[in-house]
Design a protein around this motif. Structure first.
Motif, PDB file in Angstrom:
ATOM      1  N   THR B   2       0.857  -1.188   0.000  1.00 46.75           N
ATOM      2  CA  THR B   2       0.000   0.000   0.000  1.00 46.75           C
ATOM      3  C   THR B   2       0.889   1.232   0.000  1.00 46.75           C
ATOM      4  N   ARG B   3       0.748   2.050  -1.039  1.00 44.76           N
ATOM      5  CA  ARG B   3       1.626   3.206  -1.184  1.00 44.76           C
ATOM      6  C   ARG B   3       0.886   4.477  -0.759  1.00 44.76           C
ATOM      7  N   VAL B   4       1.448   5.170   0.207  1.00 41.59           N
ATOM      8  CA  VAL B   4       0.801   6.339   0.810  1.00 41.59           C
ATOM      9  C   VAL B   4       1.688   7.569   0.620  1.00 41.59           C
ATOM     10  N   GLU B  33       4.399   1.488   1.959  1.00 46.47           N
ATOM     11  CA  GLU B  33       5.432   2.454   1.581  1.00 46.47           C
ATOM     12  C   GLU B  33       4.899   3.836   1.923  1.00 46.47           C
ATOM     13  N   LEU B  34       5.520   4.483   2.882  1.00 47.33           N
ATOM     14  CA  LEU B  34       5.107   5.845   3.267  1.00 47.33           C
ATOM     15  C   LEU B  34       6.068   6.848   2.641  1.00 47.33           C
ATOM     16  N   PRO B  65      -0.739   8.166  -9.997  1.00 50.52           N
ATOM     17  CA  PRO B  65      -1.615   7.002  -9.878  1.00 50.52           C
ATOM     18  C   PRO B  65      -0.979   5.850  -9.102  1.00 50.52           C
ATOM     19  N   SER B  66       0.292   5.928  -8.813  1.00 48.21           N
ATOM     20  CA  SER B  66       0.933   4.825  -8.084  1.00 48.21           C
ATOM     21  C   SER B  66       0.649   4.886  -6.580  1.00 48.21           C
ATOM     22  N   PHE B  67       0.082   6.002  -6.113  1.00 53.40           N
ATOM     23  CA  PHE B  67      -0.265   6.083  -4.688  1.00 53.40           C
ATOM     24  C   PHE B  67      -1.717   5.639  -4.468  1.00 53.40           C
ATOM     25  N   ASP B  68      -1.915   4.870  -3.427  1.00 55.07           N
ATOM     26  CA  ASP B  68      -3.270   4.440  -3.074  1.00 55.07           C
ATOM     27  C   ASP B  68      -3.992   5.464  -2.210  1.00 55.07           C
ATOM     28  N   ALA B  69      -3.208   6.204  -1.446  1.00 53.17           N
ATOM     29  CA  ALA B  69      -3.818   7.134  -0.488  1.00 53.17           C
ATOM     30  C   ALA B  69      -2.964   8.391  -0.366  1.00 53.17           C
ATOM     31  N   VAL B  70      -3.612   9.496  -0.041  1.00 57.54           N
ATOM     32  CA  VAL B  70      -2.914  10.719   0.347  1.00 57.54           C
ATOM     33  C   VAL B  70      -3.254  10.974   1.815  1.00 57.54           C
ATOM     34  N   TRP B  71      -2.198  11.089   2.603  1.00 52.52           N
ATOM     35  CA  TRP B  71      -2.370  11.269   4.047  1.00 52.52           C
ATOM     36  C   TRP B  71      -1.894  12.676   4.381  1.00 52.52           C
TER      37      TRP B  71
END
Lengths: 273, 273
Positions: B2-4, B33-34, B65-71
């Protein structure tokens, strides 16, 4: 004789302040009868009495045709809780009255202006007697009630104008108390808020002020120190948000939470004199 | 994996906080991956870099598009200044992303929800690592991003729900970022505001929430002492203003500016899983 009823829709006022205002008026403002409603000394938590008590006193003052003006004793917080009911309870005695105050009294000024009941005026309140120079503020307010225009905000022009405390105006936006302000010059002032909070309030307020003639900035005073400087002053903040909403920024104005708070009758010159 | 992507639309985060979050994740949250965007350490007055810098970082994170989430790294203040431009700049890479944060990040969550871009979620942020119990908050957020529902706010039901900091929601009302909330359960929380300010914010917010399914009250914490007690607690204030606007008051909720801040995905259960 100008008869003025004084009530406290928000916080109570001290007995000493009342005495000083009465004494000042007796010495320097002949031709006035100042009637402090006993409710101005009531206490209930934060407020000058429970909502029902503040509402009843306001309506007594408003609906008594023998009074020329209703003067709000003090700000603080609380007028928004009773403003809708107050407007609904106003009868023929309220028409033609002058309503004078600022700060939290802005909820009432806004609602009264929306409903076109009498003449709302942004200006000094009895509690201002406490301030350094407070006697001048009180006499400025009383002279205005006698028709003296020397205390008016010096930048008023032929455009209809209103003045509000910034957070009061922010909270008014979108509520049943918010007057239509298309074509108006809107003056705002604030006290004791951080610059980031001022910026946040401008974000909100300017989004609601589409179609106004322009915005003028009163004094932004007693800004608390933050853990880091905000990076812009009040003028820059006002200019920024006005620009984002295509609102003309019209410069500074002589109102604020201080003894130099000048007088802004709501509406246009023709309405106000 | 999961890429964040982590960026800071409001205030910057400390280097030490970043290290602790990375270290915690490496020990207890495998499969992540943070990516802390370097902008999270930028400084410009109150903000994590100038508006343009914060906007560019947010759009890099959002549109990759390679990130699943923005934190969102931290609240404070500043997201409302860049939110409109951020929404306008979002491309196909932003669709389907989870957006996670609270407090000042609510301006973005609100705007993203209004525009139906991805899945806005009210929950812990990296800066919460500082709190006592902060590791639990961070791991709750990361587990949620892996599909673990155990950190969800326990009172969520089948009705669509949103959660906001109270003043953030108040400032959103009537702006271009405000989502339509008809039929929604609205949860609010607040920190470090006087009770009179809480009451004032409820006056404003409830006037804008006609047609919601109901309101739930998260924690109202660190209320400063006033020179006199307000006379009502937060629950009484919420009940009062809900009643005035015929909004069902649905009780308390497990969100707040603390380590126990539970997770509220915006929308209905079907949207959020």
């Amino acid at each position: 004789m100008t008869r003025v009823a004084i009530c406290a829709p928000s916080r109570p006022i001290d007995a000493e302040d009342i005495e000083q205002v009465l004494e000042l008026a007796s010495r320097h403002a002949p031709g006035f009868e100042l009637h402090f409603h006993p409710q101005v000394r009531a206490e209930h938590g934060h407020f000058a009495g429970e909502d029902e008590v503040r509402l009843a006193a306001l309506l007594e003052c408003a609906n008594d045709p023998s009074f020329d003006a209703v003067w709000f004793a003090r700000g603080g917080y609380g007028a928004c809780r009773i403003a809708d009911a107050a407007l609904a309870g106003m009868g023929p005695g309220a028409d033609g009255k002058t309503w004078l105050g600022y700060s939290d009294a802005g909820y009432l000024l806004g609602g009264l202006y929306r409903e076109r009941i009498g003449r709302p005026v942004h200006g000094p309140m009895p509690v201002d007697i406490r301030r350094e120079g407070g006697e001048d503020a009180i006499l400025r307010a009383l002279s205005f009630l006698k028709g003296d225009e020397s205390g008016l905000e010096p930048g008023l022009d032929d455009r209809p104008t209103v003045a509000f405390n910034l957070i009061t105006l922010a909270m008014l936006c979108g509520t049943s108390l918010m007057p239509g302000l298309a074509g108006h010059v809107v003056i705002v002032e604030e006290v004791a808020e951080h610059f980031y909070a001022i910026d946040r309030l401008f974000f909100h307020v300017t989004a609601h002020l589409g179609g106004i003639a322009g915005l003028r900035l009163g004094r932004i005073s007693d800004v608390p120190e933050n853990d880091r400087p905000f990076g812009a002053d009040a003028g820059e903040i006002a200019r920024y948000w006005c620009a984002r909403h295509a609102i003309p920024f019209l410069g500074s104005a002589e109102i604020g939470h201080d003894a130099d708070n000048r007088i802004v009758p709501f509406g246009s010159r023709g309405d106000s004199t």
